[in-house]
Design an enzyme around this catalytic site. Structure first.
Site, mmCIF file in Angstrom:
data_model
loop_
_atom_site.group_PDB
_atom_site.id
_atom_site.type_symbol
_atom_site.label_atom_id
_atom_site.label_comp_id
_atom_site.label_asym_id
_atom_site.label_seq_id
_atom_site.Cartn_x
_atom_site.Cartn_y
_atom_site.Cartn_z
ATOM 1 N N ASP A 1 23.467 24.650 90.737
ATOM 2 C CA ASP A 1 23.582 23.194 90.660
ATOM 3 C C ASP A 1 23.536 22.741 89.207
ATOM 4 O O ASP A 1 23.213 23.530 88.317
ATOM 5 C CB ASP A 1 22.534 22.478 91.529
ATOM 6 C CG ASP A 1 21.101 22.705 91.076
ATOM 7 O OD1 ASP A 1 20.845 23.677 90.327
ATOM 8 O OD2 ASP A 1 20.231 21.922 91.482
ATOM 9 N N PHE B 1 27.540 25.664 83.703
ATOM 10 C CA PHE B 1 27.003 26.274 82.479
ATOM 11 C C PHE B 1 27.252 25.461 81.209
ATOM 12 O O PHE B 1 26.655 25.733 80.175
ATOM 13 C CB PHE B 1 27.537 27.708 82.282
ATOM 14 C CG PHE B 1 27.076 28.670 83.334
ATOM 15 C CD1 PHE B 1 25.773 29.156 83.322
ATOM 16 C CD2 PHE B 1 27.925 29.085 84.351
ATOM 17 C CE1 PHE B 1 25.337 30.038 84.303
ATOM 18 C CE2 PHE B 1 27.504 29.968 85.336
ATOM 19 C CZ PHE B 1 26.210 30.440 85.315
ATOM 20 N N TYR C 1 22.700 21.060 85.490
ATOM 21 C CA TYR C 1 21.478 20.860 84.700
ATOM 22 C C TYR C 1 20.883 19.498 85.061
ATOM 23 O O TYR C 1 21.613 18.538 85.289
ATOM 24 C CB TYR C 1 21.805 20.891 83.205
ATOM 25 C CG TYR C 1 22.385 22.202 82.717
ATOM 26 C CD1 TYR C 1 21.606 23.359 82.679
ATOM 27 C CD2 TYR C 1 23.701 22.282 82.258
ATOM 28 C CE1 TYR C 1 22.130 24.561 82.217
ATOM 29 C CE2 TYR C 1 24.234 23.484 81.789
ATOM 30 C CZ TYR C 1 23.436 24.616 81.769
ATOM 31 O OH TYR C 1 23.958 25.803 81.313
ATOM 32 N N HIS D 1 22.430 37.372 86.568
ATOM 33 C CA HIS D 1 22.592 36.028 85.996
ATOM 34 C C HIS D 1 22.226 36.050 84.508
ATOM 35 O O HIS D 1 21.338 36.799 84.092
ATOM 36 C CB HIS D 1 21.677 35.055 86.751
ATOM 37 C CG HIS D 1 22.012 33.616 86.540
ATOM 38 N ND1 HIS D 1 21.535 32.912 85.465
ATOM 39 C CD2 HIS D 1 22.782 32.768 87.252
ATOM 40 C CE1 HIS D 1 21.997 31.669 85.531
ATOM 41 N NE2 HIS D 1 22.758 31.555 86.605
#
Length: 222
Positions: free
Chosen positions: A59, A72, A61, A180
């Protein structure tokens, strides 16, 4: 094919009224990111037929001046998030690019669909818009890319992203998996995974123009 056709097909098969009502209330009573006009920026910057690579996030920031609709990526004046910093470190190690801007709009224009599986979030509350309907929508988006395009690179970082493999026809697309880039997991195999060069090698093997992962415009002789 255009995103409008994809969205029309998705909304014909699913009722998102409850989600839309929820979001209207959230945006009118709370601080929600990204700004309404940026929710679909990933699709605005990467036309459907231009998609070469899909990078899946979770989801947005949830801090001020960060989210702007691209997984990102953060707005130009925002502080670098740790995951993005690690992505850039791997980029430099992999293909020698040094990036300084915290936004990834140039990647999006190159054909990288920077897709979060949930497209909105309440300020300061990670996963606050989980399971309101976004996952249904973005799963359908992934399937539409898989079904209607060929030779797309899906970069799946972390277990939640890798669970989406079941939506992808792996016989005609490339899957790149790694932990990740978060500081919690980057040293468990994200560093050294070389996703950028692997993606470009695959695209070139299919006769497709590779992604310019480096900052700024292309300087080669296209």
């Amino acid at each position: 094919m255009e995103w409008s056709e994809v969205f029309h097909d998705i909304t014909n098969r699913h009722d998102f009224k409850e989600m839309h009502d929820f979001l209207e209330h959230e945006y009118s009573t709370k601080i929600v990111y990204p700004d309404k006009e940026n929710i679909y920026q990933a699709f605005d910057l990467t036309p459907f037929d231009n998609v070469k690579v899909v990078i899946l996030g979770q989801d947005p920031y949830h801090g001020p001046n960060q989210a702007h609709g691209l997984a990102f990526s953060v707005q130009p004046n925002a502080k670098f998030p740790p995951s993005l910093r690690n992505m850039y470190k791997e980029l430099e190690d992999d293909i020698g690019c040094v990036r300084t801007a915290p936004h990834l709009q140039d990647w999006a224009r190159e054909g990288v669909l920077l897709l979060n599986t949930v497209l909105t979030v309440r300020q300061g509350e990670a996963h606050s818009h989980k399971e309101i309907g976004w996952e249904t929508f973005t799963d359908e988006v992934i399937q539409a890319v898989s079904q209607n395009l060929s030779n797309v690179v899906f970069i799946l970082w972390g277990k939640p992203a890798q669970q989406k493999i079941k939506l992808i026809d792996t016989s005609k697309h490339c899957i790149i998996k790694a932990p990740h880039p978060s500081p919690l997991s980057a040293y468990r195999g994200f560093f050294g995974s070389k996703p950028y060069s692997k993606a470009n090698n695959y695209l070139e093997s299919k006769g497709i123009q590779p992604i310019n992962w480096c900052e700024g415009e292309r300087n080669d002789n296209e």
